[in-house]
Design a protein around this motif. Structure first.
Motif, short mmCIF file in Angstrom:
data_model
loop_
_atom_site.label_atom_id
_atom_site.label_comp_id
_atom_site.label_asym_id
_atom_site.label_seq_id
_atom_site.Cartn_x
_atom_site.Cartn_y
_atom_site.Cartn_z
N THR A 274 0.85 -1.19 0.00
CA THR A 274 0.00 0.00 0.00
C THR A 274 0.89 1.24 0.00
O THR A 274 1.96 1.26 0.61
N ILE A 275 0.43 2.28 -0.70
CA ILE A 275 1.23 3.50 -0.85
C ILE A 275 0.37 4.73 -0.59
O ILE A 275 -0.71 4.88 -1.18
N TYR A 276 0.85 5.60 0.30
CA TYR A 276 0.26 6.93 0.45
C TYR A 276 1.22 7.91 -0.22
O TYR A 276 2.37 8.04 0.20
N LEU A 277 0.75 8.58 -1.27
CA LEU A 277 1.62 9.42 -2.10
C LEU A 277 1.07 10.83 -2.21
O LEU A 277 -0.13 11.02 -2.44
N GLU A 278 1.96 11.82 -2.03
CA GLU A 278 1.56 13.21 -2.25
C GLU A 278 2.10 13.73 -3.57
O GLU A 278 1.40 14.43 -4.29
N ALA B 159 -2.65 2.29 -4.22
CA ALA B 159 -2.15 3.63 -3.91
C ALA B 159 -3.30 4.59 -3.63
O ALA B 159 -4.36 4.52 -4.27
N TYR B 160 -3.05 5.47 -2.67
CA TYR B 160 -3.95 6.60 -2.44
C TYR B 160 -3.15 7.87 -2.69
O TYR B 160 -2.16 8.13 -2.01
N LYS B 161 -3.57 8.63 -3.69
CA LYS B 161 -2.89 9.88 -4.04
C LYS B 161 -3.62 11.04 -3.41
O LYS B 161 -4.78 11.32 -3.72
N ALA B 162 -2.95 11.72 -2.48
CA ALA B 162 -3.50 12.94 -1.88
C ALA B 162 -2.98 14.14 -2.67
O ALA B 162 -1.97 14.06 -3.37
N ILE C 158 -3.82 -0.36 -8.38
CA ILE C 158 -5.21 -0.13 -8.02
C ILE C 158 -5.29 1.12 -7.17
O ILE C 158 -4.60 1.25 -6.16
N GLU C 159 -6.13 2.06 -7.59
CA GLU C 159 -6.20 3.34 -6.89
C GLU C 159 -7.35 3.35 -5.89
O GLU C 159 -8.47 2.94 -6.20
N MET D 249 -8.37 1.96 0.90
CA MET D 249 -7.11 1.31 0.56
C MET D 249 -6.93 0.02 1.36
O MET D 249 -6.55 -1.02 0.81
N PHE D 250 -7.24 0.06 2.64
CA PHE D 250 -7.05 -1.13 3.47
C PHE D 250 -8.22 -2.11 3.37
O PHE D 250 -8.03 -3.32 3.56
N ASP D 251 -9.41 -1.61 3.03
CA ASP D 251 -10.51 -2.53 2.72
C ASP D 251 -10.12 -3.43 1.55
O ASP D 251 -10.32 -4.65 1.58
#
Length: 468
Positions: free
Chosen positions: A219-223, A249-252, A286-287, A294-296
């Motif tokens: 899993t990736i948290y990306l800014e 990935a979750y793009k903030a 997968i976004e 993301m964790f679900d």
């Protein structure tokens, strides 16, 4: 396959020295010291010239005046001193042959002090020290107990070992995710927050986790990336990694105002959200639209087989919940086909006369555990369905803990199952715990379960295992 040895001293060291260790409670140096004392499975050394030997929590802890005083080899140095002192510490580490450093200290490029960060990078390059940070939380590794997170465990929980890894550009977000995962007993084995990424970046971390067989989902948290070439490198590595395991990935920083905030946070350039969206699509990533999602998706991808198609069986004891599930599934492009008439005739003989047998299959509020078992065994093994979304409102009087065992037994059909279980009673909590321990993902609402099944289907397409 074992991961590349290049980052081993950083992520899985056998010995660690903490420079800036402190016996003063509530300080950064104290929290990291306590982490290493209590959980690190290797050897830990503590450096602060102000102290000799101090009793901490009933233990005699020796402090060294400098790194040069430590008698044994050191794999990793964790630096928690004022920014201007960091180059001196790093040079001393280089002369000692230390191979990796986590720089917790802030006050570098993120506040405009680029020259100091460049000096740190140059020293690292000169001595061959791999640097994580500066301005970061560093590493949490549940496998070996390495923990450089300077937030107390009563405020930021530490999750158990498990199949997930997290790469996070934000330290505060990383700590919040760890705490959230710990409270839910989600197995998040390794977290890395790289801060300003003066040296080690997302690309290398992605490659490392791609090679670690203990990690099933990344899993990736990306800014944002700093330069276009970072995005190119990320894309190339991600394309290879997704052939072996999923990346979510979750793009903030999607709006213009949020992009301004990113620039002042970690010295990164947010860039156009559409560019990142396209990059994820090209890479097979997968976004997620938020952290929870993301964790679900991650826990389903870590535990469930991939489906061979998009057809979902919805089994419920609540007509309303079943309708919500169908709405969610179809809005995501999944199919909810009718149960064939030939199978309906068989089901009518074993279910209540007022059960709905179309799909959703609604066994109603008068259902028993056996009714669920009958439906699962009649439909899930057939070629008509690729996945199951099972809604179990345990408030129904005919349902018991045995239902969990029937659902777990359905794993033998080797098709993905996601369960919706809503409520807060002791029975609901025990039921959920039993399923989760058996690697059946559970969710509190149908839309969350539907998105998890969608993620499985998306990754099945990426891996080319779906029917054409």
């Amino acid at each position: 396959m074992a991961p590349d040895a290049g980052l081993e001293p950083l992520l899985s060291p056998k010995s660690v020295a903490l420079v800036g260790a402190s016996p003063k409670q509530a300080s950064v140096g104290y929290v990291i010291l306590e982490n290493l004392l209590n959980r690190f499975k290797g050897v830990a050394y503590f450096v602060n010239p102000k102290y000799d030997t101090v009793e901490i929590a009933g233990r005699q802890v020796k402090f060294y005046k400098s790194l040069s005083e430590i008698p044994e080899p050191v794999d990793l140095v964790v630096i928690a001193v004022p920014a201007q002192v960091v180059p001196q510490v790093l040079e001393e580490a280089g002369k000692r042959g230390v191979k990796a450093a986590v720089i917790i200290s802030s006050g570098f490029a993120e506040v405009g002090n680029k020259d100091l960060e460049d000096e740190v990078k140059a020293i690292g390059k000169m001595y061959g020290i791999r640097i994580l940070g500066p301005n970061c939380l560093g590493v949490y590794n549940a496998f070996n107990g390495l923990d450089t997170v300077f937030l107390p465990t009563d405020r930021a929980g530490r999750p158990p070992a498990g199949p997930l890894a997290l790469i996070s550009q934000s330290g505060a977000v990383a700590a919040s995710i760890m705490d959230w995962a710990a409270r839910r007993q989600i197995g998040l084995s390794i977290m890395v927050n790289y801060g300003n990424k003066a040296d080690v970046d997302d690309v290398e971390l992605l490659r490392y986790f791609g090679q670690d067989d203990r990690i099933k989902v990344i899993t990736i948290y990306l800014e944002g990336f700093r330069y276009p070439r970072e995005a190119t490198g990320f894309l190339e590595v991600a394309k290879e990694v997704v052939k072996k395991k999923p990346i979510i990935a979750y793009k903030a920083g999607r709006t213009s105002a949020a992009q301004r905030a990113v620039r002042s946070h970690t010295a990164a350039l947010a860039g156009s959200y559409e560019m990142y969206k396209g990059l994820f699509r090209q890479a097979g990533i997968i976004e997620a639209s938020n952290i929870r999602e993301m964790f679900d998706m991650a826990k389903a991808l870590a535990s469930q087989p991939l489906p061979r198609g998009r057809r979902v069986l919805v089994l419920t004891d609540s007509g309303g919940m079943g309708i919500q599930a169908v709405d969610s599934l179809e809005s995501l492009g999944l199919e909810v086909p009718e149960v064939p008439e030939s199978i309906r005739r068989d089901l009518k003989r074993e279910l209540l006369p007022f059960s709905a047998l179309g799909n959703p299959v609604d066994v109603t509020g008068s259902a028993t555990d056996q009714h669920y078992k009958v439906v699962l065994e009649a439909l899930l093994p057939t070629a008509f369905f690729d996945m199951a979304l099972v809604i179990t409102l345990m408030q129904v009087p005919g349902l018991t803990q045995n239902l969990a065992e029937y659902i777990i037994d359905a794993k033998r059909f080797k098709k993905p199952i996601a369960v919706v279980n809503f409520g807060g009673s002791e029975l609901v909590q025990t039921f959920t715990k039993t399923l989760e321990e058996a690697e059946i993902p559970t969710y509190s609402t149908p839309d969350r379960a539907a998105k998890a099944l969608w993620a499985l289907y998306e990754y099945a397409k990426i891996r080319r295992v779906v029917r054409t």
